[in-house]
Scaffold this motif. Structure first.
Motif, mmCIF file in Angstrom:
data_model
loop_
_atom_site.group_PDB
_atom_site.id
_atom_site.type_symbol
_atom_site.label_atom_id
_atom_site.label_comp_id
_atom_site.label_asym_id
_atom_site.label_seq_id
_atom_site.Cartn_x
_atom_site.Cartn_y
_atom_site.Cartn_z
ATOM 1 N N SER A 277 0.834 -1.206 0.000
ATOM 2 C CA SER A 277 0.000 0.000 0.000
ATOM 3 C C SER A 277 0.869 1.257 0.000
ATOM 4 O O SER A 277 0.616 2.214 -0.748
ATOM 5 C CB SER A 277 -0.923 -0.017 1.217
ATOM 6 N N SER A 278 1.909 1.260 0.830
ATOM 7 C CA SER A 278 2.818 2.415 0.917
ATOM 8 C C SER A 278 3.575 2.614 -0.389
ATOM 9 O O SER A 278 3.790 3.750 -0.831
ATOM 10 C CB SER A 278 3.810 2.227 2.069
ATOM 11 N N LEU A 279 3.979 1.518 -1.019
ATOM 12 C CA LEU A 279 4.721 1.614 -2.285
ATOM 13 C C LEU A 279 3.856 2.183 -3.404
ATOM 14 O O LEU A 279 4.331 2.966 -4.236
ATOM 15 C CB LEU A 279 5.270 0.241 -2.674
ATOM 16 N N LYS A 280 2.588 1.815 -3.439
ATOM 17 C CA LYS A 280 1.687 2.376 -4.459
ATOM 18 C C LYS A 280 1.539 3.881 -4.272
ATOM 19 O O LYS A 280 1.567 4.653 -5.242
ATOM 20 C CB LYS A 280 0.327 1.681 -4.377
ATOM 21 N N LEU A 281 1.379 4.297 -3.025
ATOM 22 C CA LEU A 281 1.285 5.722 -2.729
ATOM 23 C C LEU A 281 2.588 6.428 -3.095
ATOM 24 O O LEU A 281 2.578 7.524 -3.680
ATOM 25 C CB LEU A 281 0.954 5.919 -1.250
ATOM 26 N N TYR A 282 3.703 5.804 -2.767
ATOM 27 C CA TYR A 282 5.017 6.383 -3.065
ATOM 28 C C TYR A 282 5.198 6.566 -4.577
ATOM 29 O O TYR A 282 5.671 7.609 -5.035
ATOM 30 C CB TYR A 282 6.119 5.473 -2.501
ATOM 31 N N LEU A 283 4.835 5.562 -5.349
ATOM 32 C CA LEU A 283 4.944 5.658 -6.812
ATOM 33 C C LEU A 283 4.097 6.800 -7.356
ATOM 34 O O LEU A 283 4.514 7.507 -8.287
ATOM 35 C CB LEU A 283 4.532 4.335 -7.455
ATOM 36 N N ASP A 284 2.920 6.986 -6.800
ATOM 37 C CA ASP A 284 2.041 8.075 -7.249
ATOM 38 C C ASP A 284 2.655 9.445 -6.973
ATOM 39 O O ASP A 284 2.508 10.377 -7.763
ATOM 40 C CB ASP A 284 0.677 7.986 -6.546
ATOM 41 N N VAL A 285 3.348 9.550 -5.837
ATOM 42 C CA VAL A 285 3.886 10.848 -5.420
ATOM 43 C C VAL A 285 5.256 11.127 -6.034
ATOM 44 O O VAL A 285 5.519 12.226 -6.537
ATOM 45 C CB VAL A 285 3.976 10.922 -3.875
ATOM 46 N N TYR A 286 6.151 10.114 -5.999
ATOM 47 C CA TYR A 286 7.549 10.348 -6.368
ATOM 48 C C TYR A 286 7.987 9.664 -7.671
ATOM 49 O O TYR A 286 9.046 9.992 -8.217
ATOM 50 C CB TYR A 286 8.477 9.865 -5.241
ATOM 51 N N GLY A 287 7.217 8.708 -8.144
ATOM 52 C CA GLY A 287 7.655 7.948 -9.307
ATOM 53 C C GLY A 287 8.760 6.971 -8.946
ATOM 54 O O GLY A 287 8.983 6.656 -7.772
ATOM 55 N N LYS A 288 9.484 6.497 -9.952
ATOM 56 C CA LYS A 288 10.543 5.498 -9.722
ATOM 57 C C LYS A 288 11.880 6.181 -9.433
ATOM 58 O O LYS A 288 12.264 7.145 -10.091
ATOM 59 C CB LYS A 288 10.674 4.576 -10.936
ATOM 60 N N ASN A 289 12.587 5.644 -8.444
ATOM 61 C CA ASN A 289 13.903 6.159 -8.064
ATOM 62 C C ASN A 289 14.655 5.067 -7.309
ATOM 63 O O ASN A 289 14.268 3.891 -7.368
ATOM 64 C CB ASN A 289 13.777 7.448 -7.232
ATOM 65 N N LYS A 290 15.675 5.434 -6.547
ATOM 66 C CA LYS A 290 16.478 4.418 -5.860
ATOM 67 C C LYS A 290 15.683 3.656 -4.799
ATOM 68 O O LYS A 290 15.941 2.480 -4.548
ATOM 69 C CB LYS A 290 17.718 5.057 -5.213
ATOM 70 N N THR A 291 14.714 4.311 -4.185
ATOM 71 C CA THR A 291 13.898 3.631 -3.182
ATOM 72 C C THR A 291 13.044 2.542 -3.824
ATOM 73 O O THR A 291 12.910 1.435 -3.287
ATOM 74 C CB THR A 291 13.014 4.638 -2.427
ATOM 75 N N THR A 292 12.471 2.826 -4.993
ATOM 76 C CA THR A 292 11.657 1.808 -5.672
ATOM 77 C C THR A 292 12.555 0.705 -6.248
ATOM 78 O O THR A 292 12.142 -0.455 -6.309
ATOM 79 C CB THR A 292 10.787 2.433 -6.778
ATOM 80 N N ASP A 293 13.768 1.061 -6.664
ATOM 81 C CA ASP A 293 14.732 0.034 -7.089
ATOM 82 C C ASP A 293 15.040 -0.911 -5.927
ATOM 83 O O ASP A 293 15.115 -2.136 -6.091
ATOM 84 C CB ASP A 293 16.045 0.678 -7.562
ATOM 85 N N TYR A 294 15.227 -0.319 -4.759
ATOM 86 C CA TYR A 294 15.490 -1.085 -3.535
ATOM 87 C C TYR A 294 14.324 -2.038 -3.253
ATOM 88 O O TYR A 294 14.521 -3.234 -2.974
ATOM 89 C CB TYR A 294 15.692 -0.089 -2.393
ATOM 90 N N ALA A 295 13.105 -1.524 -3.376
ATOM 91 C CA ALA A 295 11.918 -2.342 -3.127
ATOM 92 C C ALA A 295 11.821 -3.489 -4.133
ATOM 93 O O ALA A 295 11.522 -4.633 -3.768
ATOM 94 C CB ALA A 295 10.663 -1.473 -3.190
ATOM 95 N N TYR A 296 12.073 -3.195 -5.388
ATOM 96 C CA TYR A 296 12.035 -4.232 -6.433
ATOM 97 C C TYR A 296 13.064 -5.321 -6.129
ATOM 98 O O TYR A 296 12.782 -6.519 -6.226
ATOM 99 C CB TYR A 296 12.315 -3.602 -7.794
ATOM 100 N N ASN A 297 14.260 -4.889 -5.757
ATOM 101 C CA ASN A 297 15.355 -5.798 -5.443
ATOM 102 C C ASN A 297 14.971 -6.768 -4.329
ATOM 103 O O ASN A 297 15.153 -7.989 -4.429
ATOM 104 C CB ASN A 297 16.561 -4.952 -5.014
ATOM 105 N N VAL A 298 14.430 -6.219 -3.242
ATOM 106 C CA VAL A 298 14.096 -7.032 -2.069
ATOM 107 C C VAL A 298 12.888 -7.930 -2.345
ATOM 108 O O VAL A 298 12.892 -9.130 -2.037
ATOM 109 C CB VAL A 298 13.823 -6.138 -0.841
#
Length: 321
Positions: free
Chosen positions: A79-100
């Protein structure tokens, strides 16, 4: 707020205006930060995501990993990641999430609803370029340069049984003591507990962050701030800042001697303070800042834990002239 003033005055047993002001200011800061965290303001969304990912990382690379773990984290994280993507788009934090999460999906036997949720968020997180694999191992430094020593540092949570000698500990502590210190007071002490000593196992289980690997810690250091060094309440943060500067140099010095470390957060929990105070015979003006596991690493892998970059933390305000 007047109520808090009255309570603090009663605790202080007097009318120390400066100390009272500092305590109230600190209370307001922590209280407002907690409110921001609970309402997804400030950096709270990023912090929640990164903390949840780190919890999953530790489960992924645990020596005795369970078939299913961390499922309670997934719904809120997605849920937090969906909100984050809406606000900030893709960056190192989303890369980190994808990785994990891709690694988590490969090793955890979650129930179908959790698996579906993970796969959906992974599809949304796919990075535009290939990112580095989610694993690394401790490497012997061989006296490398400072840049490389910092970049290859890992938090080791699995050690060989070999003990760290007094000679090596003295050497790296003396190196670390060259760290900057406000007015050169160095208001802290290092308490050392080793495998085989009375109470070592209990001490290793005392911090909140050692669940599942406390038994493997050959040497545990408690860096304890000492507020008896301070003559003015305005300097109340000095034991914390000075200890932190010392700890980072201690970790780097240990790496230069092929030792692995894991800094362990010491949460501000009164019952934990009392228990540690009893174990180490601390005075009322002493308080643990951080614990540090240290030893010779085994060959276990360590999660990459992608960090933020300069762009994420630099703020250049337009100052009034």
């Amino acid at each position: 707020m007047n109520m808090y003033k009255k309570i603090i005055r009663k605790i202080l047993g007097g009318n120390n205006t400066q100390l009272l002001t500092i305590l109230i200011y600190s209370f307001r800061m922590v209280h407002s930060g907690n409110k921001a965290f609970l309402t997804n303001r400030g950096q709270s969304l990023t912090s929640q995501i990164r903390r949840s990912l780190h919890k999953l990382e530790k489960g992924i690379y645990h020596k005795n990993r369970k078939k299913s773990f961390g499922t309670y984290i997934i719904p809120q994280l997605c849920s937090s990641l969906k909100l984050y993507l809406d606000v900030y788009g893709k960056n190192k934090t989303t890369d980190y999430a994808y990785n994990v999460l891709t690694k988590y999906a490969a090793v955890s036997e979650a129930n179908p609803s959790i698996t579906k949720e993970i796969n959906e968020i992974i599809d949304l997180l796919i990075p535009p370029i290939t990112i580095q694999p989610h694993i690394r191992k401790f490497r012997k430094s061989g006296r490398v340069g400072l840049d490389e020593a910092m970049q290859q540092r890992v938090s080791c949570r699995s050690f060989k049984k070999d003990l760290v000698t007094d000679e090596i500990l003295d050497r790296i502590i003396n190196i670390a003591l060259t760290a900057p210190s406000a007015c050169n007071r160095q208001p802290f002490q290092v308490y050392i507990s080793r495998f085989g000593e009375n109470g070592h196992e209990a001490l290793c289980k005392l911090p909140l962050g050692t669940g599942g690997w406390a038994h493997s810690i050959p040497c545990l250091l408690f860096i304890v701030g000492d507020w008896s060094n301070l003559g003015n309440p305005r300097d109340w943060l000095v034991p914390v800042t000075d200890s932190s500067l010392f700890i980072m140099q201690l970790i780097l010095a240990a790496g230069q001697h092929d030792l692995g470390c894991c800094p362990i957060n010491w949460s501000d929990i009164p019952s934990k303070h009392k228990e540690l105070q009893k174990h180490l015979n601390l005075s009322p003006y002493q308080k643990c800042i951080m614990a540090l596991a240290i030893g010779i690493p085994d060959d276990s892998p360590t999660p990459l834990s992608i960090k933020k970059d300069a762009e994420n933390i630099q703020i250049k305000p337009h100052l009034h002239r």
